[in-house]
Design an enzyme around this catalytic site. Structure first.
Site, PDB file in Angstrom:
ATOM      1  N   GLY A 173      -6.370  -8.357   0.667  1.00  0.00           N
ATOM      2  CA  GLY A 173      -7.268  -9.478   0.931  1.00  0.00           C
ATOM      3  C   GLY A 173      -8.698  -8.997   1.034  1.00  0.00           C
ATOM      4  CD  GLU A 225     -13.935  -9.051  -4.249  1.00  0.00           C
ATOM      5  OE1 GLU A 225     -13.675  -9.334  -3.077  1.00  0.00           O
ATOM      6  OE2 GLU A 225     -13.169  -8.436  -4.995  1.00  0.00           O
ATOM      7  CB  VAL A 233      -9.274 -10.576   6.676  1.00  0.00           C
ATOM      8  CG1 VAL A 233      -7.862 -10.720   7.219  1.00  0.00           C
ATOM      9  CG2 VAL A 233      -9.990 -11.924   6.747  1.00  0.00           C
ATOM     10  CB  CYS A 243      -8.842  -6.852  -6.357  1.00  0.00           C
ATOM     11  SG  CYS A 243      -7.201  -6.490  -6.954  1.00  0.00           S
ATOM     12  CE  LYS A 293      -1.004 -15.113   6.696  1.00  0.00           C
ATOM     13  NZ  LYS A 293      -1.245 -16.293   5.861  1.00  0.00           N
ATOM     14  CD  GLU A 318      -4.669  -1.051  -2.241  1.00  0.00           C
ATOM     15  OE1 GLU A 318      -5.793  -1.103  -2.774  1.00  0.00           O
ATOM     16  OE2 GLU A 318      -4.028   0.001  -2.094  1.00  0.00           O
TER      17      GLU A 318
HETATM   18  P1  NAD Z   1      -8.380 -13.110   2.946  1.00  0.00           P
HETATM   19  O1  NAD Z   1      -8.745 -11.787   3.508  1.00  0.00           O
HETATM   20  O2  NAD Z   1      -9.113 -14.282   3.409  1.00  0.00           O
HETATM   21  O3  NAD Z   1      -6.843 -13.434   3.269  1.00  0.00           O
HETATM   22  C1  NAD Z   1      -5.811 -12.539   2.913  1.00  0.00           C
HETATM   23  C2  NAD Z   1      -4.618 -12.800   3.811  1.00  0.00           C
HETATM   24  O4  NAD Z   1      -4.972 -12.480   5.149  1.00  0.00           O
HETATM   25  C3  NAD Z   1      -4.159 -14.268   3.819  1.00  0.00           C
HETATM   26  O5  NAD Z   1      -2.751 -14.307   3.884  1.00  0.00           O
HETATM   27  C4  NAD Z   1      -4.770 -14.787   5.095  1.00  0.00           C
HETATM   28  O6  NAD Z   1      -4.101 -15.903   5.633  1.00  0.00           O
HETATM   29  C5  NAD Z   1      -4.638 -13.576   6.003  1.00  0.00           C
HETATM   30  N1  NAD Z   1      -5.526 -13.581   7.164  1.00  0.00           N
HETATM   31  C6  NAD Z   1      -6.738 -14.189   7.294  1.00  0.00           C
HETATM   32  N2  NAD Z   1      -7.222 -13.970   8.539  1.00  0.00           N
HETATM   33  C7  NAD Z   1      -6.322 -13.207   9.192  1.00  0.00           C
HETATM   34  C8  NAD Z   1      -6.262 -12.641  10.507  1.00  0.00           C
HETATM   35  N3  NAD Z   1      -7.221 -12.832  11.411  1.00  0.00           N
HETATM   36  N4  NAD Z   1      -5.197 -11.892  10.843  1.00  0.00           N
HETATM   37  C9  NAD Z   1      -4.217 -11.674   9.942  1.00  0.00           C
HETATM   38  N5  NAD Z   1      -4.202 -12.197   8.700  1.00  0.00           N
HETATM   39  C10 NAD Z   1      -5.241 -12.944   8.312  1.00  0.00           C
HETATM   40  O7  NAD Z   1      -8.414 -12.916   1.375  1.00  0.00           O
HETATM   41  P2  NAD Z   1      -8.110 -13.999   0.256  1.00  0.00           P
HETATM   42  O8  NAD Z   1      -9.303 -14.885   0.236  1.00  0.00           O
HETATM   43  O9  NAD Z   1      -6.763 -14.599   0.403  1.00  0.00           O
HETATM   44  O10 NAD Z   1      -8.026 -13.095  -1.053  1.00  0.00           O
HETATM   45  C11 NAD Z   1      -9.148 -12.688  -1.777  1.00  0.00           C
HETATM   46  C12 NAD Z   1      -9.477 -11.245  -1.467  1.00  0.00           C
HETATM   47  O11 NAD Z   1      -8.377 -10.412  -1.753  1.00  0.00           O
HETATM   48  C13 NAD Z   1     -10.614 -10.722  -2.322  1.00  0.00           C
HETATM   49  O12 NAD Z   1     -11.562 -10.068  -1.526  1.00  0.00           O
HETATM   50  C14 NAD Z   1      -9.930  -9.732  -3.272  1.00  0.00           C
HETATM   51  O13 NAD Z   1     -10.710  -8.720  -3.751  1.00  0.00           O
HETATM   52  C15 NAD Z   1      -8.804  -9.250  -2.463  1.00  0.00           C
HETATM   53  N6  NAD Z   1      -7.729  -8.728  -3.290  1.00  0.00           N
HETATM   54  C16 NAD Z   1      -7.561  -7.369  -3.374  1.00  0.00           C
HETATM   55  C17 NAD Z   1      -6.550  -6.824  -4.136  1.00  0.00           C
HETATM   56  C18 NAD Z   1      -6.352  -5.325  -4.194  1.00  0.00           C
HETATM   57  O14 NAD Z   1      -5.272  -4.889  -4.500  1.00  0.00           O
HETATM   58  N7  NAD Z   1      -7.343  -4.524  -3.890  1.00  0.00           N
HETATM   59  C19 NAD Z   1      -5.685  -7.661  -4.842  1.00  0.00           C
HETATM   60  C20 NAD Z   1      -5.875  -9.041  -4.761  1.00  0.00           C
HETATM   61  C21 NAD Z   1      -6.901  -9.556  -3.965  1.00  0.00           C
END
Ligand code: NAD
Length: 482
Positions: A228, A383, A232, A284, A175, A250
């Site tokens: 993400g 962040e 979440v 990230c 997803k 992550e």
């Molecule tokens: P997010 O947490 O909002 O969403 C990430 C994913 O989770 C999306 O696919 C989203 O649709 C899904 N999601 C949201 N709510 C959910 C729920 N209740 N149940 C299941 N899935 C759900 O993050 P984002 O805004 O898409 O991405 C940005 C974040 O990602 C930043 O905090 C960044 O640091 C992090 N990130 C981390 C890494 C790493 O490897 N550490 C890499 C890239 C991004």
């Protein structure tokens, strides 16, 4: 929108029309519509999980060369088409074409790497403490893996999770983040022609609250890997653990680049600009805290401001652009909000700090630098995920190291120094998953482990051979052969 532009979910080896679709528009050109993409219902998510569950046993028993051929096919095509697919990625995410192309190329490398890893799956053998008894320790696939990815690396994060999942014999439900379905759809389209049996890979595009929730709460999903945000991630972990599933998270970070008095300042500025602003700071691994020792503090800022003035921000599709747009409106508003709150906290703006009205119209923000910030300000704790960095002055090396480690996060940390002793000390003492010496905090390889500490990561590491820990379960077999 014509039917031809509709992009369906891929479930059980077929493109399945969805109950609803949403329009994917470029954040760097609000007139550029990329297409209409499925917005799956919870029933469609269930169907994908059922397909994966039904297909998982057969794929778990598949031959290693069959898996290798599938992964090679996907990897080779991603690499061959990296420029063409990179353009779509740039349009939907807002990063430059060069960054988009590089991301697709790297995604192909993940598949090629794990194609080779299929042939290196070795177990262990031991004599028992009981004479005549022999022990084998082997790894088996986990079963069904749910993969939930963010918007900032729409192809690469999917690739570094899907490739090892398939290589180690698992079935997958992917997803992607709602705002970037096109990259995941292209990946699925390539996978659909790779020879993978029906049901082993499924794509369900849709919202986190609906589709993501079904994946993380389903008892048929044996493991969930998520990249993400922290809130979440916590929520998903609780869902998965309620079913005693495996979980790998992550998440965010607040990475520091430490610049010491003995640093090559040209290199320091180059690393800071690369780490803080490339990818529009939406990494990230971005260097959002620049911790600078007092002796070079003022000169470092002066040089940063001069170099930042030369950065070419604008249309990611235009020749020579170095920094594109923010990835979506919510992110754009969030960064502008942080600029205001940093000023209110007393941080002093020295560069950028404003939205840019450009042609084409999109979510552009000038690379932004604050000075006179302290580590306890909100701007240095939360962040931002945008082209914004803050300079924090440190009295000496020990002070800089203490500030670097004084954070709830721990993904990457960097130091710029010419002292071997300081570099060695920093590598040992930085409380982060990755440490960079005389390099930007962003930028990692694909054949070695990636992950962080504290709120940045949870569970076993991703990438390289360490990925086996998450995508397999260990079985210990005892036998008395004669
Ligand atoms: P997010 O947490 O909002 O969403 C990430 C994913 O989770 C999306 O696919 C989203 O649709 C899904 N999601 C949201 N709510 C959910 C729920 N209740 N149940 C299941 N899935 C759900 O993050 P984002 O805004 O898409 O991405 C940005 C974040 O990602 C930043 O905090 C960044 O640091 C992090 N990130 C981390 C890494 C790493 O490897 N550490 C890499 C890239 C991004």
């Amino acid at each position: 929108m014509s039917k031809a532009q509709q992009h369906d979910n891929f479930i059980n080896g077929e493109w399945q029309p969805a109950s609803d679709y949403s329009t994917n528009t470029s954040p760097s050109n609000l007139d550029d519509v990329i297409g209409s993409y499925a917005h799956a219902s919870t029933d469609e998510a269930e169907a994908a999980i059922n397909a994966a569950a039904a297909a998982s046993s057969e794929w778990a028993r598949s031959g290693l060369e069959q898996r290798k051929a599938v992964l090679d096919f996907i990897g080779n095509e991603l690499i061959e088409r990296s420029a063409e697919i990179g353009l779509v990625l740039a349009r939907e995410e807002g990063k430059t074409v060069a960054e988009g192309t590089g991301e697709v190329y790297r995604s192909g490398q993940f598949f090629q790497y794990y194609a080779a890893e299929t042939l290196r799956q070795m177990g262990e053998f031991a004599d028992s403490v009981r004479p005549g008894v022999e022990i084998e320790v082997r790894r088996e696939p986990v079963g069904v893996v749910g993969i939930i990815t963010p918007w900032n690396f729409p192809m690469a994060v999917a690739a570094w999770k899907v490739a090892p999942a398939l290589a180690y014999g698992n079935a997958v439900v992917l997803k992607p983040a709602e705002s970037v379905p096109a990259s995941a759809w292209i990946l699925a389209e390539i996978i659909s022609r790779s020879g993978l049996p029906a049901g082993v890979f499924n794509l369900v595009m849709g919202s986190g609250r609906e589709v993501g929730e079904v994946i993380s709460t389903s008892p048929k999903v044996n493991a969930v890997t998520f990249t993400g945000s922290v809130p979440v991630g916590r929520h998903i972990a609780a869902n998965v653990m309620a079913n005693m599933g495996k979980i790998q998270l992550e998440m965010g970070s607040k990475n520091a680049l430490v610049v010491l008095n003995d640093a090559d300042l040209d290199l320091a500025v180059q690393c800071a600009i690369n780490g803080a602003f490339f990818g529009t700071g939406q990494k990230c691994t971005a260097s959002s805290r620049l911790i600078v020792e007092a002796g070079v503090h003022d000169e470092f800022i002066e040089r940063m401001v001069a170099e930042m003035a030369k950065l070419k921000v604008g249309d990611p599709l235009a020749e020579g652009t170095q920094i594109g747009s923010l990835a979506n409106e919510a992110q754009y508003q969030q960064v502008l909000g942080y600029i205001d709150s940093a000023k209110a906290e007393g941080a002093k703006l020295v560069a950028g700090g404003e939205a840019l009205e450009l042609n084409p119209k999109g979510y552009y923000i000038a690379p932004t630098l604050f000075r006179d910030t302290t580590n306890d300000m909100n701007i240095n704790c939360e962040e931002v995920f945008g082209p914004l960095a803050c300079v924090i002055k440190a009295d000496d090396y020990d002070h800089a190291l203490a500030i670097c480690n004084d954070t709830e996060y721990g993904l990457t940390a960097g130091v710029i120094t010419q002292s071997l002793a300081r570099a060695a000390h920093f590598k040992r003492e930085a409380k982060s998953g990755c440490v960079m010496v005389n390099l930007p905090t962003a930028g990692t390889d694909y054949h070695v482990p990636f992950g962080g500490r504290k709120n940045s990561s949870y569970g076993s590491r991703e990438q390289g051979r360490y990925a086996a820990e998450f995508y397999t379960v260990v079985k210990t077999c005892y036998s008395k052969p004669y």
